[in-house]
Design a protein around this motif. Structure first.
Motif, PDB file in Angstrom:
ATOM      1  N   GLY A  86       0.682  -1.357  -0.006  1.00 30.61           N
ATOM      2  CA  GLY A  86       0.135  -0.188   0.105  1.00 30.61           C
ATOM      3  C   GLY A  86       0.847   1.246   0.090  1.00 30.61           C
ATOM      4  O   GLY A  86       0.405   2.369  -0.189  1.00 30.61           O
ATOM      5  N   GLY A  87       2.216   1.038   0.329  1.00 33.74           N
ATOM      6  CA  GLY A  87       2.771   2.179   0.279  1.00 33.74           C
ATOM      7  C   GLY A  87       3.208   2.643  -1.139  1.00 33.74           C
ATOM      8  O   GLY A  87       3.280   2.014  -2.213  1.00 33.74           O
ATOM      9  N   SER A  88       3.891   4.059  -1.273  1.00 34.12           N
ATOM     10  CA  SER A  88       3.807   4.566  -2.722  1.00 34.12           C
ATOM     11  C   SER A  88       5.123   4.052  -3.327  1.00 34.12           C
ATOM     12  O   SER A  88       5.378   4.133  -4.558  1.00 34.12           O
ATOM     13  N   GLY A  89       5.892   3.174  -2.549  1.00 35.41           N
ATOM     14  CA  GLY A  89       7.129   2.604  -3.152  1.00 35.41           C
ATOM     15  C   GLY A  89       7.114   1.070  -2.927  1.00 35.41           C
ATOM     16  O   GLY A  89       8.167   0.501  -2.586  1.00 35.41           O
ATOM     17  N   GLU A  90       5.888   0.424  -2.873  1.00 33.90           N
ATOM     18  CA  GLU A  90       5.683  -0.979  -2.520  1.00 33.90           C
ATOM     19  C   GLU A  90       6.421  -1.696  -3.507  1.00 33.90           C
ATOM     20  O   GLU A  90       6.752  -3.143  -3.172  1.00 33.90           O
ATOM     21  N   ARG A  91       6.722  -1.449  -4.878  1.00 33.46           N
ATOM     22  CA  ARG A  91       7.455  -2.313  -5.662  1.00 33.46           C
ATOM     23  C   ARG A  91       8.964  -2.638  -5.371  1.00 33.46           C
ATOM     24  O   ARG A  91       9.610  -3.601  -5.705  1.00 33.46           O
ATOM     25  N   ALA A  92       9.312  -1.962  -4.443  1.00 30.92           N
ATOM     26  CA  ALA A  92      10.798  -1.889  -3.874  1.00 30.92           C
ATOM     27  C   ALA A  92      10.944  -3.493  -3.131  1.00 30.92           C
ATOM     28  O   ALA A  92      11.789  -3.845  -2.803  1.00 30.92           O
ATOM     29  N   GLN A  93       9.656  -3.972  -3.022  1.00 32.13           N
ATOM     30  CA  GLN A  93       9.627  -5.232  -2.096  1.00 32.13           C
ATOM     31  C   GLN A  93      10.360  -6.226  -2.927  1.00 32.13           C
ATOM     32  O   GLN A  93      10.860  -7.365  -2.283  1.00 32.13           O
ATOM     33  N   LYS A  94      10.416  -6.263  -4.247  1.00 35.37           N
ATOM     34  CA  LYS A  94      10.990  -7.076  -5.135  1.00 35.37           C
ATOM     35  C   LYS A  94      12.277  -7.430  -4.975  1.00 35.37           C
ATOM     36  O   LYS A  94      13.084  -8.184  -5.437  1.00 35.37           O
ATOM     37  N   LEU A  95      12.972  -6.516  -4.203  1.00 35.92           N
ATOM     38  CA  LEU A  95      14.394  -6.396  -4.013  1.00 35.92           C
ATOM     39  C   LEU A  95      14.776  -7.616  -2.868  1.00 35.92           C
ATOM     40  O   LEU A  95      15.853  -8.084  -2.861  1.00 35.92           O
ATOM     41  N   ASP A  96      13.722  -8.110  -2.203  1.00 36.46           N
ATOM     42  CA  ASP A  96      13.680  -8.980  -1.193  1.00 36.46           C
ATOM     43  C   ASP A  96      14.590  -8.757  -0.177  1.00 36.46           C
ATOM     44  O   ASP A  96      15.473  -9.426   0.336  1.00 36.46           O
ATOM     45  N   ARG A  97      14.788  -7.393   0.071  1.00 36.73           N
ATOM     46  CA  ARG A  97      15.820  -6.874   1.353  1.00 36.73           C
ATOM     47  C   ARG A  97      14.879  -5.865   2.130  1.00 36.73           C
ATOM     48  O   ARG A  97      13.995  -5.254   1.470  1.00 36.73           O
ATOM     49  N   GLU A  98      15.413  -5.418   3.340  1.00 38.63           N
ATOM     50  CA  GLU A  98      14.769  -4.051   3.825  1.00 38.63           C
ATOM     51  C   GLU A  98      15.187  -3.077   3.226  1.00 38.63           C
ATOM     52  O   GLU A  98      16.374  -2.816   2.849  1.00 38.63           O
ATOM     53  N   VAL A  99      14.277  -2.475   2.463  1.00 43.98           N
ATOM     54  CA  VAL A  99      14.566  -1.159   1.708  1.00 43.98           C
ATOM     55  C   VAL A  99      13.826   0.148   2.379  1.00 43.98           C
ATOM     56  O   VAL A  99      12.763  -0.020   2.706  1.00 43.98           O
ATOM     57  N   ALA A 100      14.533   1.153   2.302  1.00 38.10           N
ATOM     58  CA  ALA A 100      13.673   2.450   2.848  1.00 38.10           C
ATOM     59  C   ALA A 100      13.853   3.370   1.614  1.00 38.10           C
ATOM     60  O   ALA A 100      14.983   3.476   0.785  1.00 38.10           O
ATOM     61  N   GLY A 101      13.084   4.349   1.388  1.00 32.47           N
ATOM     62  CA  GLY A 101      12.970   5.124   0.272  1.00 32.47           C
ATOM     63  C   GLY A 101      11.873   6.214   0.201  1.00 32.47           C
ATOM     64  O   GLY A 101      10.973   5.939   1.056  1.00 32.47           O
ATOM     65  N   LYS A 102      11.783   6.953  -0.948  1.00 34.65           N
ATOM     66  CA  LYS A 102      10.653   8.043  -1.046  1.00 34.65           C
ATOM     67  C   LYS A 102      10.562   8.180  -2.413  1.00 34.65           C
ATOM     68  O   LYS A 102      11.546   8.379  -3.318  1.00 34.65           O
ATOM     69  N   THR A 103       9.330   8.426  -2.914  1.00 31.27           N
ATOM     70  CA  THR A 103       8.774   8.615  -4.387  1.00 31.27           C
ATOM     71  C   THR A 103       8.770  10.249  -4.258  1.00 31.27           C
ATOM     72  O   THR A 103       8.835  10.909  -3.161  1.00 31.27           O
ATOM     73  N   GLY A 104       8.813  10.872  -5.525  1.00 33.14           N
ATOM     74  CA  GLY A 104       8.650  12.407  -5.507  1.00 33.14           C
ATOM     75  C   GLY A 104       8.425  12.783  -7.066  1.00 33.14           C
ATOM     76  O   GLY A 104       8.847  12.012  -8.127  1.00 33.14           O
ATOM     77  N   THR A 105       7.494  13.379  -7.060  1.00 30.94           N
ATOM     78  CA  THR A 105       7.026  14.054  -8.553  1.00 30.94           C
ATOM     79  C   THR A 105       6.852  15.699  -8.444  1.00 30.94           C
ATOM     80  O   THR A 105       6.578  15.963  -7.335  1.00 30.94           O
ATOM     81  N   ALA A 106       7.311  16.418  -9.479  1.00 36.51           N
ATOM     82  CA  ALA A 106       6.910  17.594  -9.472  1.00 36.51           C
ATOM     83  C   ALA A 106       6.327  17.962 -10.697  1.00 36.51           C
ATOM     84  O   ALA A 106       6.587  17.773 -11.828  1.00 36.51           O
ATOM     85  N   GLY A 107       5.063  18.948 -10.472  1.00 35.37           N
ATOM     86  CA  GLY A 107       4.360  19.159 -11.718  1.00 35.37           C
ATOM     87  C   GLY A 107       4.455  20.581 -12.244  1.00 35.37           C
ATOM     88  O   GLY A 107       5.091  21.665 -11.369  1.00 35.37           O
ATOM     89  N   GLY A 108       3.958  21.076 -13.192  1.00 34.86           N
ATOM     90  CA  GLY A 108       3.970  22.574 -13.741  1.00 34.86           C
ATOM     91  C   GLY A 108       3.338  22.569 -15.053  1.00 34.86           C
ATOM     92  O   GLY A 108       2.565  21.593 -15.520  1.00 34.86           O
ATOM     93  N   VAL A 109       4.215  23.188 -15.796  1.00 34.72           N
ATOM     94  CA  VAL A 109       3.879  23.536 -17.155  1.00 34.72           C
ATOM     95  C   VAL A 109       4.948  23.253 -18.144  1.00 34.72           C
ATOM     96  O   VAL A 109       5.919  23.887 -17.857  1.00 34.72           O
TER      97      VAL A 109
END
Length: 754
Positions: free
Chosen positions: A549-572
């Motif tokens: 359910g976390g925004s970076g849940e795909r990182a579970q595929k590494l099969d290790r303890e992982v910490a991290g953060k997504t980020g997007t920036a919008g505009g024109v």
């Protein structure tokens, strides 16, 4: 008073007068002895100093650069490009430009500058580096007969040899030798090579006045006056005008020519760089060379000093970074740019970097170019909150919008996550409103504290970042530009338990004769920036981002303890700005301009950034089938493609668990809560779920499971909330902008949820 006593007084006065005269006499004697001694020393030194044979060291030795194993060659610096030209084939304008720049009394001075020598001696007496004060003759002597070291003994040898050479050799011969040996940068030694390197013109007779003046400007200090550096343009122009003014005063050019040429620098026309810079290696070599200069190695030493340079780049990891950056991409990828940087926590070693496909085709390094980090900045807000006695279990507003300083701030797609959400949950789901509540309402001087935490972690202090101290949207990164290299190292500070080490690419440098060696251990040392208890909690919070359910849940595929953060920036995006102007800002916030995933284990911290368009300010959304180009999708996939083989079969290292006493919870275990939510649009399905038909009306009761993550693609793209415009500052690591930049959270914060 008796007669005897009256006679005694004059006697004492005479003795004082005689004593004063003796002191003056001694001082005069010492002065003359000093003058005589100095003259004698100079005479003896002059008589006993012979003009040596031309310096064999001028036949430049190749500097070789290795990967971290000290065996596999990465590349080399041997850019000695030199072609001698007789003085009678070098126009007077060229000669006069160099003389105007370096030594305006060349034709009349005795080969040395007494005032310059005195200035150099004064500098070294104050503990400063010996420099300056050299005439053309002295510079020529240093190149042809002496070493580049800056010491008293070398300077005195230079003085004696320059004086003797000036007396025994025709000045035209000295000038000819100087013009054919002086270093102009770009690997060019001599005026012919310089004309070719900067203007693709090796014949000095075909150089224009303004081109000649620029070359004379550059030779004074090729690194400081590098025309390719945006930050150097002002000082280059000032020095260039100084050279032109000297040519005007000397009668080489007219007043009209000075007025014409002094308006602007001439346009460069550089030939293609040597083939050894082709491909992805060119970015590594360019970064290594730049760092060597910051360590005090001169361009001459780098290009031909015979150095043995061992970098921090690990060949296995580097190969995987290139593979991930070139193969793990959307099918539609023309115009996409990927920047990837990987740092070893606790050491600051940059072990891998992917900056682009081919350095010869584009020198823009997307791993070093700064961009808006969006929600990738939120971990610094978490650290700032913990340092200010807040807890991961403190609750904040999750509903959208929230009013901050009279403005409405929203979550992505205006989602509601419940009236109260913990900071831990806000981090996991990247809930904008909760972070606005934390930083702008619940913490005194919150934005400034976020900036403090970012700088402590390793984000460089810049004017743009400092502006964030006074902006409510700082937590979503509208101003704090950063590069993947910088973000990877900042997150590595948390991975290392709060210990920061400057990111770097040079491990060791060995010079011939060990005259100027370097070891990273002597310069790049870990420094505590956060208490370990705080770093452990930040790691714990960022680990939740990779849970279900976390925004970076795909990182579970590494099969290790992982910490991290997504980020997007919008505009024109740049391609939409003309239309946006015509419709009075109707498109503001519609486009995704940057998309990040920065994730780490205790062994490796890696940041991936996606951008689009020639300048990196294009719209990313057309490259994705998601509602937007979210960081939890392609950036995380590229990250996985690198991290899985980069970590390989190495033992798994787990993060230290936070001390329960430091957290306002019985045990540091995250238990998801069910928020009260009234969605304005149906939550999108997960990527693995089949498409579903959205309900005609919102559900009357909250869902039994947490809302889907912002990275989950909806069946149709929802309408994006409006985002305000921002400007794109241009710094030494930023690409050129094209007009007004796009925004993403600068005003309402709608575009940085990811």
């Amino acid at each position: 008073m008796s007669e005897a006593r009256r006679k005694a007084a004059p006697s004492r006065a005479r003795r004082k007068k005689h004593w004063a005269l003796r002191v003056v006499g001694w001082l005069l004697a010492l002065f003359f002895l000093g003058v005589i001694g100095a003259a004698a020393t100079f005479f003896i030194g002059y008589q006993t100093t012979d003009i040596p044979d031309p310096n064999k060291a001028f036949q430049m030795n190749t500097t070789t650069v290795y990967y971290s194993d000290n065996e596999t060659e990465l590349g080399s610096f041997y850019d000695q490009n030199r072609k001698s030209v007789p003085l009678n084939q070098i126009p007077k304008t060229v000669q006069d430009a160099v003389i105007a720049a370096e030594d305006r009394t060349f034709w009349t001075n005795p080969g040395v500058s007494p005032s310059g020598m005195a200035r150099a001696a004064f500098n070294i007496a104050r503990g400063q580096q010996l420099q300056g004060g050299s005439t053309i003759t002295q510079q020529y002597v240093k190149i042809m007969y002496l070493t580049q070291e800056r010491t008293f003994s070398r300077k005195f040898s230079e003085l004696f040899i320059a004086t003797k050479l000036s007396r025994q050799t025709d000045k035209k011969e000295i000038l000819e030798g100087y013009l054919n040996t002086i270093y102009f940068g770009e690997g060019a030694y001599g005026i012919s090579a310089a004309g070719d390197a900067y203007f693709s013109e090796p014949d000095p007779k075909k150089l224009t006045v303004d081109q000649t003046a620029l070359l004379a400007t550059v030779l004074n200090n090729p690194s400081y006056f590098d025309p390719d550096k945006a930050v150097a343009q002002k000082r280059i122009l000032e020095r260039y005008r100084y050279v032109l003014d000297g040519m005007r005063i000397g009668g080489t050019i007219s007043e009209a020519q000075y007025a014409k040429f002094s308006k602007a620098l001439p346009k460069l026309d550089k030939p293609q760089k040597p083939g050894r810079f082709a491909g992805t290696k060119g970015y590594l070599l360019a970064m290594a060379r730049e760092e060597l200069e910051t360590l005090g190695y001169t361009p001459e030493e780098i290009s031909g000093g015979g150095l043995r340079v061992v970098t921090t780049f690990e060949i296995g990891k580097q190969n995987e970074a290139v593979r991930a950056g070139t193969t793990q991409l959307p099918k539609k990828n023309a115009g996409l740019h990927v920047g990837l940087a990987s740092v070893r926590p606790g050491t600051g070693e940059l072990v891998a970097m992917y900056g682009g496909v081919d350095f010869l085709k584009s020198e823009l390094n997307w791993a070093r170019l700064r961009a808006r980090p969006g929600s990738s900045f939120k971990p610094f807000a978490v650290a700032a909150a913990l340092e200010n006695d807040r807890s991961l279990y403190d609750t904040f507003q999750g509903t959208s919008p929230i009013e901050i300083n009279g403005e409405e701030k929203n979550n992505e797609f205006d989602r509601d996550y419940g009236a109260q959400v913990t900071l831990l949950r806000a981090t996991k789901l990247s809930i904008n409103t909760a972070f606005y509540d934390l930083v702008d309402k619940q913490m005194d001087d919150g934005p400034s504290k976020v900036v403090d935490a970012a700088e402590a972690a390793g984000i460089p202090k810049t004017a743009a970042l400092e502006r964030g101290r006074n902006q409510s949207s700082t937590v979503l990164g509208p101003d704090p530009y950063a590069s993947p290299v910088e973000m990877a190292n900042a997150y590595a500070t948390f991975a290392a338990g709060g210990m920061y080490t400057p990111v770097h690419t040079i491990k060791t440098v060995t010079s011939p004769g060990n005259a100027k060696n370097f070891d990273q251990k002597d310069k790049y040392k870990p420094e505590r920036k956060f208490d370990k208890a705080i770093a452990d909690q930040v790691n714990f919070a960022l680990m939740s981002v990779t849970e279900d359910g976390g925004s970076g849940e795909r990182a579970q595929k590494l099969d290790r303890e992982v910490a991290g953060k997504t980020g997007t920036a919008g505009g024109v995006a740049v391609e939409h700005r003309a239309k946006n102007t015509k419709c009075d800002g109707c498109l503001e916030g519609d486009d995704t301009l940057t998309s990040w995933w920065t994730g780490y284990t205790p062994q490796l911290s890696t940041s991936v950034l996606y951008r689009a368009g020639k300048t990196g300010e294009g719209d990313l959304d057309p490259f994705s089938d998601d509602a937007a180009f979210f960081g939890g999708n392609w950036p995380l996939k590229t990250w996985l493609a690198y991290m899985e083989p980069a970590l390989g079969s190495s033992d798994e290292v787990k993060f230290d668990e936070p001390d329960p006493d430091s957290m306002d919870s019985p045990t540091p275990t995250f238990t998801p809560t069910t928020p009260s939510i009234t969605p304005t649009t149906p939550p999108p399905s997960k990527p693995s779920d089949p498409p579903s038909t959205p309900p005609s009306t919102p559900p009357s009761t909250p869902p039994s499971t947490p809302p889907s993550t912002p990275d989950d693609p909806p069946t149709t793209k929802p309408t994006r909330p409006t985002r305000p415009p921002i400007t794109f500052p241009t710094g030494p690591n930023d690409p050129p902008g094209e007009g007004e930049g796009g925004g993403g959270g600068g005003g309402n914060g709608n575009g940085n949820n990811q």
